[in-house]
Enzyme design. Sequence first.
Site, short mmCIF file in Angstrom:
data_model
loop_
_atom_site.label_atom_id
_atom_site.label_comp_id
_atom_site.label_asym_id
_atom_site.label_seq_id
_atom_site.Cartn_x
_atom_site.Cartn_y
_atom_site.Cartn_z
N THR A 1 0.86 -1.50 -0.02
CA THR A 1 0.17 0.13 -0.14
C THR A 1 0.76 1.05 0.09
O THR A 1 0.04 2.41 0.22
CB THR A 1 -0.69 0.42 1.04
OG1 THR A 1 -0.35 -0.18 2.39
CG2 THR A 1 -1.92 -0.78 1.05
N TYR B 1 -7.35 -6.75 11.08
CA TYR B 1 -6.36 -5.81 11.17
C TYR B 1 -6.46 -5.79 12.55
O TYR B 1 -5.24 -5.79 13.86
CB TYR B 1 -6.95 -4.53 10.63
CG TYR B 1 -6.57 -3.20 11.32
CD1 TYR B 1 -4.74 -3.15 10.33
CD2 TYR B 1 -6.80 -2.08 11.99
CE1 TYR B 1 -4.35 -2.13 10.66
CE2 TYR B 1 -5.99 -1.32 12.15
CZ TYR B 1 -4.85 -1.07 11.31
OH TYR B 1 -3.61 -0.05 11.67
N THR C 1 -5.39 9.31 12.11
CA THR C 1 -4.30 10.18 11.32
C THR C 1 -4.45 10.84 10.52
O THR C 1 -5.22 9.61 9.86
CB THR C 1 -2.80 9.69 11.65
OG1 THR C 1 -2.64 9.34 13.95
CG2 THR C 1 -1.97 11.06 11.79
#
Length: 331
Positions: free
Chosen positions: A48, A156, A186
């Site tokens: 990614t 995850y 974030t």
Amino acid sequence: MLARVEMGLGAARRTVLVTGAAGFIGSHLSERLLAEGFEVVGLDNLMTGDIANLAAAGRDSHFHLEIGDVRDTLPVYAEMIFNLACPASPVHYQSDPAATLTTSVLGALRLAEQASLRRVRIIHASTSEVYGDPLEHPQRESYWGNVNPVGERACYDEGKRAAETILMDAHRARGSEIRIVRIFNTYGPRMALDDGRVISSFVRQAIEGVPLTLHGDGQQTRSFCYIDDLIEGLVRFATKDEITHRIINLGNPHELTIAELADVLRRVVGKNLPVVRRPLPPDDPRRRRPDISLARSMIGFEPRVSIEHGIAATHADFVARLEQEHRRRAE
Ligand code: UDP
């Protein structure tokens, strides 16, 4: 195999390994570590991550990129390892659940192995997702969480929880120097343009002039931390010699509903964008807000960037990158 890099005249720069260096957080962290005078080795399998994120770091002769996977043997001996390797947005991590889970678990085993062989400080990027859909609010480090172990987010959440287990076992068994950071939402420049997260999606939709995709009733909350604030906290926690706790939350406690976030975005971009409703994804946490008392007292952590300022900076970055993408396609 890279050796620890020595500078001329015997002065040694301390070597740091950043796994996931080509990602959003990894690339900002790499730049900051270079500015702090470290020799930085970045590891990334580009699952990614994007090599373009490393344009600035790559211009520094003290940065070394290794294309590789944290699930394999680590390529370098470093005094400090930041483990950021893992897809982190729901869209990305659910697109290959097995890769997500194994990256967390096997990555942590590799780190634990490394820590059993040599003296190394490991700073592991964990996540607010270990708290799941929390029954305690705001979330303190002592909270054990409320996670669905078989749901769509489990690859995850449970991967990150198991990684914490592996690393804390390594600490208990062998005294390995483990530090775990539970990172809350974030955002900022260099987020992947297509990661499906709420801020990247809203900013992109605002630029393209299409309705904002609001999941559910928009009353679920998140607390968004600007990247520069997070990096400051990470570096302070990593470089402090004496610490009182091994696990800390880092994030911005300013909590807002996703509907309020849409309002902030409208104000910042000056467009009255409509919303289009989408179903709330399964196991989507209803509320999330970090208790950062520990980070405040231990490392003086205090997020400074307002959501308005942060969204404006993210918007400017997305405008520039989308223009670049359009130019590339037109060529
Ligand atoms: N969300 C939304 N519209 C979008 C993307 C996300 O309303 O286009 C919602 C999502 O359902 C969640 C919140 O925004 O309630 C934050 O989602 P994100 O994927 O950014 O992060 P996470 O759920 O992992 O905190």
